[in-house]
Scaffold this active site. Structure first.
Site, short mmCIF file in Angstrom:
data_model
loop_
_atom_site.label_atom_id
_atom_site.label_comp_id
_atom_site.label_asym_id
_atom_site.label_seq_id
_atom_site.Cartn_x
_atom_site.Cartn_y
_atom_site.Cartn_z
N TRP A 1 47.51 44.15 30.49
CA TRP A 1 46.56 43.96 31.59
C TRP A 1 47.33 44.03 32.91
CZ3 TRP A 1 46.05 39.26 34.69
CH2 TRP A 1 45.00 39.35 35.61
N ASP B 1 43.29 46.57 36.95
CA ASP B 1 42.98 45.48 37.88
C ASP B 1 44.10 45.27 38.88
OD1 ASP B 1 40.48 44.86 37.03
OD2 ASP B 1 41.04 43.09 35.87
N ASP C 1 29.60 43.39 42.20
CA ASP C 1 30.33 43.16 40.95
C ASP C 1 29.77 41.92 40.26
OD1 ASP C 1 32.91 42.71 39.18
OD2 ASP C 1 33.24 44.64 40.14
N LYS D 1 28.97 49.70 36.81
CA LYS D 1 30.33 49.43 36.30
C LYS D 1 30.17 48.60 35.04
CE LYS D 1 34.58 46.96 37.69
NZ LYS D 1 35.16 46.15 38.80
N TRP D 2 30.58 49.17 33.91
CA TRP D 2 30.36 48.54 32.59
C TRP D 2 31.70 47.96 32.14
CZ3 TRP D 2 25.95 49.75 29.07
CH2 TRP D 2 26.10 49.22 27.78
N ASP D 3 31.77 46.64 32.14
CA ASP D 3 33.03 45.96 31.88
C ASP D 3 33.10 45.50 30.42
OD1 ASP D 3 35.46 44.78 32.49
OD2 ASP D 3 34.69 43.64 34.20
N CYS D 4 34.29 45.11 29.98
CA CYS D 4 34.52 44.65 28.61
C CYS D 4 35.84 43.88 28.64
CB CYS D 4 34.60 45.88 27.72
SG CYS D 4 35.31 45.55 26.11
C1 DGJ Z 1 37.37 42.52 35.17
C2 DGJ Z 1 37.35 43.78 35.98
O1 DGJ Z 1 38.45 44.58 35.67
C3 DGJ Z 1 37.30 43.42 37.46
O2 DGJ Z 1 37.35 44.58 38.25
C4 DGJ Z 1 36.03 42.64 37.72
O3 DGJ Z 1 34.92 43.47 37.53
C5 DGJ Z 1 35.97 41.43 36.82
N1 DGJ Z 1 36.17 41.76 35.44
C6 DGJ Z 1 34.66 40.71 36.96
O4 DGJ Z 1 34.54 39.65 36.12
#
Ligand code: DGJ
Length: 744
Positions: free
Chosen positions: A209, A560, A376, A496-499
Site C-alpha cells: 500500500w 494513495d 469521495d 470511483k469504485w474502491d475496495c
Molecule cells: C482508499 C482510497 O485509495 C482513497 O483514495 C480514498 O478513496 C479512501 N479509500 C476513502 O475511504
C-alpha cells in the site's frame, strides 16, 4: 530499419502497423504444425508422433524454422522432462510445474492430454463471464486446439488468438468433464511457455500500500522462482505480470517477452529453470484458491493470459501491451477520450464535511477551471452514518443529515456552476465501495450471512469492514440494485469504485474465483447500464490495477501515495504494463500526507501529468492568490498534455530507478507532435547532466521545441540538452519541464 541507438523510427512503426498480410494470423502448417504469426513475432508448436503438443518457438520472425527436436527419454524423467511442452500436464515424467493438474474421480492425478483436432476462427469469441481482449476478423484470428485425456474423458480446448499488429498472442483454455465422475481442478495456468536455456532475467512489479509497482529485475536461477497473490484481488504485493528477457536486453534493445493475466483475483506466476536448464514460465489462477470441482458435463474456462513479444526491449514490450489494451481490451466509452481535470474531496476533507463545505469547494473548482468535482467517502448511511471509517459501508443511501435536500438537489447545484474558460457545467462524481460492509450497518444487521466467513472462525475485520460474498447471486443482485439506484438518482458522471481489504476467512478455496465471476457480472451489468459514466477503479490505491479491471473501467487510482518522488517510481513502474491513459494521478498538498516531503506545486503537477486522469486533492480555500493563478495555468497545461497521454505512444527515456533526470515522451500516433515530461529529482553541482536522447520520432523530419529547430536524427542520436540551471536556488531540487515537440 532500426536507428543506431536501437530505437524504432516513426517510419518503422508505420511499417509494422501496416495491414495484415495473408501469412499473418493463426495458421495450420502442413502436418499438425501451427503458426501464430504477427508482424514482428512468430509463435510455433506442433504435434509429435505420440500426440503431445511440443512448443517450437516464440520470438522474432524466423523463416525456415525447423520444429524443436525432442531428445528422447533420459535418466529418471520421461522424454517430457527436457521437452519444450505446449500444454504440460502432470504425472508422466515431466518433473516441472504443469499448466494443468486435475484430480480424477479415482483419486489419481495423472493425465495425458493428446491432440484430437483443431479449428481456426476469424476474429475472437468472447470468454464466458470473463473479461478478455476482443477484435474483428481484421484484427485477430483464433486457433482452437482440441485435446483429450482419453482415459478420463476430460477435454481441453486451448484457445489461441493472435493480434498481428501488436505481436500479441492470447491464450485461455476450457476444460470439459466428459467422464462419469466429478474431478477437481488443482492447477490451471492460462499460459505456460517453455523458453530455451541460456541467461534469462525476469522482471516483475511488486510493492505494498502506498508503494505499488516497483519494477524488479532478477536472474532466473535453477529451481522455481515466482510470486502470487492470495489476497483474493490482484493486490499491491505483486501484479499479474512477468517479463522474461535475455540478460542483455535493455529498455530499448533486445528481445522482451511479457506475460500478463486478464484477471483481478488471486493469481500465480512461476518461472522454473530445471535440470536441463530450460526455463518454463507460467501465469494463471492461484492453486491455493482453486480446487475447483467439475461434475460430468460441466466446463471451466480459465482467465485469458496475454503474451507479447518485442525486439525493442522492455519499452517495445510495454508499447505493445499499451496499444493492445487501449484498442482491444479496455472497452469503456471513455477509453479513447480525453479525461476531465478533476478535484477530489478526499485528501482535502476526509470525513469532515457538510453539503455547504462541499459546495464551496465545488465553486472553487469551477473558478479554477476544473471540470469534474468528485465527492469521495463519507456521503452515505442513515442509521449508521459514514462520518468515520467504522460504519455505513453497505448502506447505499445518502446521509439525510449531510444532504437534507437529497443527493439530486445537491448535484443540481454543482451542475449549475459554470467552469471558467467556457468549459461548461461542472460535472459531479461520487465514491462507492460496494463489495464491503461494516458490521455497523443496516445491511449487516439484516444479512450477517452475506459476508465471507468460514464457520466459527473469527471474522477478521480490516479497517472495521468485512467483505460481501460476491459468489452469491443475491449479493450480486443487491449491489447491482443499490448502486444502480444511486446512479439513477442524480446526474452522476463519474464513479470511483474502491475496495479496501483482502480476503481472509474463506468458506471454500473456490470462493475467490467464484467471487471474481460474481464481481465481473456486477461490473458487466453496471457498465452496460451506465455506459456514459467514467468509472475509476481503486483498491486502497493500486491494489487492483490489472487488465481484468481495465476491461470494464478505463482508469484506476494508481496509489494513495501522491508524493511526487514516490509517484515517479510508481507511475514509471505501472507503465511497464498498463497504458498511461489508465493511470489516475493527482496533485496533493505539500508537505505530503504520506512521506511528509515538501515539493513545488509545479513539480507535483508535472509528475501527475504522466497519467490519463489528472486531478487535484487540495484545500482550495487555503490557497494564496498566487497558487490559485498557478493552478489555473496547470489546468490549461493538463488539458494540452492529456491528448498525448490518452492517444500517444510512451517512450520511457530515463527511469527514476536509474537516473536523477527521469523523462517520459508521449508521441502522437501520426508522429506529428510529442510532449516531453522531464524531471530533475535533486539539484546536483558541477556535473554535466546527460543529453536526453528522444525516441519514436522521424529521423528525417524537422521538429520545433521552444522555437528551436532540430532534426529527428539529432534529437534521437545526439539528444536534447535540458537546462537544469542551479539558478532555481534555493529550490533546485524537484524541478521539471514540459516541452511540446512539433514537426515543422
Ligand atoms: C482508499 C482510497 O485509495 C482513497 O483514495 C480514498 O478513496 C479512501 N479509500 C476513502 O475511504
Amino acid at each position: 530499419m532500426t536507428a543506431s541507438n536501437g530505437t524504432t523510427s516513426l517510419n518503422d512503426r508505420k511499417a509494422t502497423n501496416s495491414a495484415p498480410s495473408a501469412d499473418l494470423g493463426a495458421r495450420a502448417l502442413g502436418d499438425k504444425q501451427f503458426a501464430l504469426t504477427a508482424q514482428g513475432a512468430d509463435y510455433r508448436f506442433h504435434v509429435d508422433a505420440d500426440g503431445e503438443l511440443v512448443h517450437d518457438y516464440f520470438g522474432a520472425p524466423a523463416p525456415g524454422l525447423a520444429p524443436w527436436e525432442s531428445r528422447g527419454a533420459n535418466g529418471w524423467g520421461h522424454k517430457q522432462v527436457d521437452e519444450r511442452r505446449e500444454f504440460p500436464d502432470h504425472g508422466r515424467g515431466d518433473f516441472r510445474l504443469p499448466a494443468i493438474h486435475v484430480r480424477h474421480g479415482t483419486g489419481s492425478t495423472v493425465s495425458f492430454f493428446e491432440y484430437v483436432g483443431h479449428h481456426i476462427i476469424p476474429g475472437k469469441p468472447k470468454l464466458p463471464g470473463l473479461p478478455a481482449t476482443f477484435g474483428t476478423p481484421e484484427d485477430v484470428t483464433t486457433l482452437v486446439v482440441h485435446l483429450e485425456d482419453k482415459r478420463s474423458g476430460i477435454k481441453a480446448d486451448l484457445s489461441y488468438s493472435v493480434f498481428p499488429k501488436y505481436n500479441a498472442i492470447t491464450r485461455s483454455f476450457t476444460l470439459t468433464n466428459g467422464g462419469t465422475s466429478t474431478i477437481e481442478i488443482q492447477r490451471a495456468a492460462s499460459f505456460s511457455i517453455d523458453f530455451g536455456s541460456g541467461d534469462w532475467d525476469m522482471v516483475s512489479l511488486s510493492g505494498e500500500w502506498c508503494r505499488e509497482a516497483k519494477e524488479t529485475r532478477r536472474k532466473v536461477q535453477i529451481g522455481t522462482q515466482g510470486f502470487q497473490s492470495s489476497t483474493g484481488h490482484s493486490s499491491h504485493y505483486f501484479n499479474p505480470f512477468v517479463a522474461l528477457l535475455p540478460s542483455t536486453t535493455t529498455e530499448t534493445h533486445g528481445p522482451a517477452y511479457g506475460l500478463s493475466l486478464v484477471y483481478s483475483g488471486s493469481f500465480n506466476v512461476d518461472v522454473e529453470r530445471h535440470a536441463f536448464n530450460l526455463v518454463r514460465a507460467s501465469i494463471g489462477l492461484n492453486p491455493l484458491h482453486l480446487s475447483w470441482p467439475l461434475a460430468p458435463g460441466e466446463s471451466f474456462t480459465t482467465p485469458e493470459a496475454v503474451a507479447v513479444y518485442s525486439s525493442e526491449g522492455l519499452g517495445g514490450m510495454s508499447r505493445n501491451l499499451h496499444s493492445l489494451y487501449r484498442n482491444h481490451l479496455s472497452r469503456s466509452s471513455w477509453t479513447q477520450r480525453e479525461r476531465p481535470v478533476l478535484l477530489n474531496s478526499w485528501e482535502g476533507m476526509y470525513f469532515d464535511f457538510t453539503a455547504e463545505m462541499l459546495y464551496t469547494r465545488a465553486k472553487d473548482a469551477a473558478e479554477l477551471g476544473v471540470s469534474l468535482f468528485v465527492l469521495d467517502d463519507g456521503w452515505f448511511g442513515d442509521k449508521h452514518p459514514r462520518v468515520h471509517d467504522n460504519a455505513g459501508l453497505g448502506d447505499w443511501v445518502v446521509n439525510p443529515r449531510r444532504f437534507p435536500a437529497g443527493l439530486d438537489a445537491f448535484v443540481k447545484t454543482v451542475n449549475e456552476l459554470k467552469v471558467e474558460g467556457g468549459r461548461g457545467p461542472l460535472k459531479f462524481g461520487i465514491w462507492v465501495e460496494p463489495e464491503m460492509v461494516n458490521p455497523s450497518s443496516e445491511l449487516y444487521e439484516a444479512h450477517p450471512d452475506w459476508v465471507l466467513h468460514s464457520g466459527t472462525h473469527k471474522r477478521t475485520e480490516m479497517r472495521q469492514q468485512l467483505i460481501l460474498d460476491l459468489s452469491k447471486r443475491e449479493v450480486q443482485d443487491y449491489i447491482i440494485e443499490a448502486i444502480g439506484k444511486i446512479l439513477w438518482s442524480a446526474h452522476i458522471e463519474y464513479v470511483k469504485w474502491d475496495c479496501n481489504r483482502g480476503m481472509h476467512e474463506l468458506p471454500s478455496p473456490t470462493t475467490p474465483h467464484a467471487y471474481m465471476l460474481g464481481l465481473y457480472r456486477v461490473l458487466e451489468s453496471l457498465t452496460t447500464s451506465f455506459p456514459q459514466i467514467l468509472f475509476e477503479g481503486c483498491a486502497s490505491g493500486g491494489g487492483r490495477f490489472d487488465p481484468g479491471i481495465l476491461y470494464y473501467w478505463p482508469q484506476s487510482w494508481t496509489s494513495d501515495d501522491t508524493d511526487p518522488i514516490e509517484r515517479l517510481h510508481i507511475q514509471f513502474g505501472t507503465s511497464l504494463v498498463y497504458p498511461p491513459s489508465s493511470m489516475g494521478c493527482h496533485v496533493s498538498a505539500a508537505p505530503g500526507e504520506q512521506v511528509g516531503r515538501t515539493t513545488p506545486l509545479l513539480f507535483r503537477a508535472h509528475v501527475a501529468l504522466m497519467g490519463g486522469s489528472f486531478g487535484f486533492e487540495l484545500e482550495t480555500e487555503k490557497m494564496s492568490a498566487e497558487e490559485r493563478a498557478q493552478v489555473t495555468e496547470i489546468v490549461a497545461l493538463a488539458e494540452r498534455v492529456n491528448p498525448y497521454v490518452i492517444h500517444g505512444d510512451l517512450y520511457r527515456l530515463a527511469l527514476p530507478d536509474e537516473s536523477n533526470w527521469p523523462a517520459a515522451l508521449y508521441v502522437k500516433p501520426d508522429g506529428s507532435s510529442a510532449v516531453l515530461l522531464a524531471y530533475q529529482i535533486y539539484a546536483r553541482i558541477r556535473i554535466d547532466t546527460p543529453l536526453l536522447r528522444l525516441q519514436g520520432l522521424d529521423h528525417a523530419a524537422v521538429y520545433e521545441i521552444d522555437g528551436v529547430h532540430y532534426t529527428g536524427a539529432v534529437l534521437m542520436h545526439v539528444g536534447l540538452k535540458l537546462d537544469w540551471k542551479p539558478e532555481h536556488l534555493p529550490a533546485a531540487d524537484h524541478q521539471s519541464k514540459v516541452l511540446f515537440i512539433n514537426r515543422v
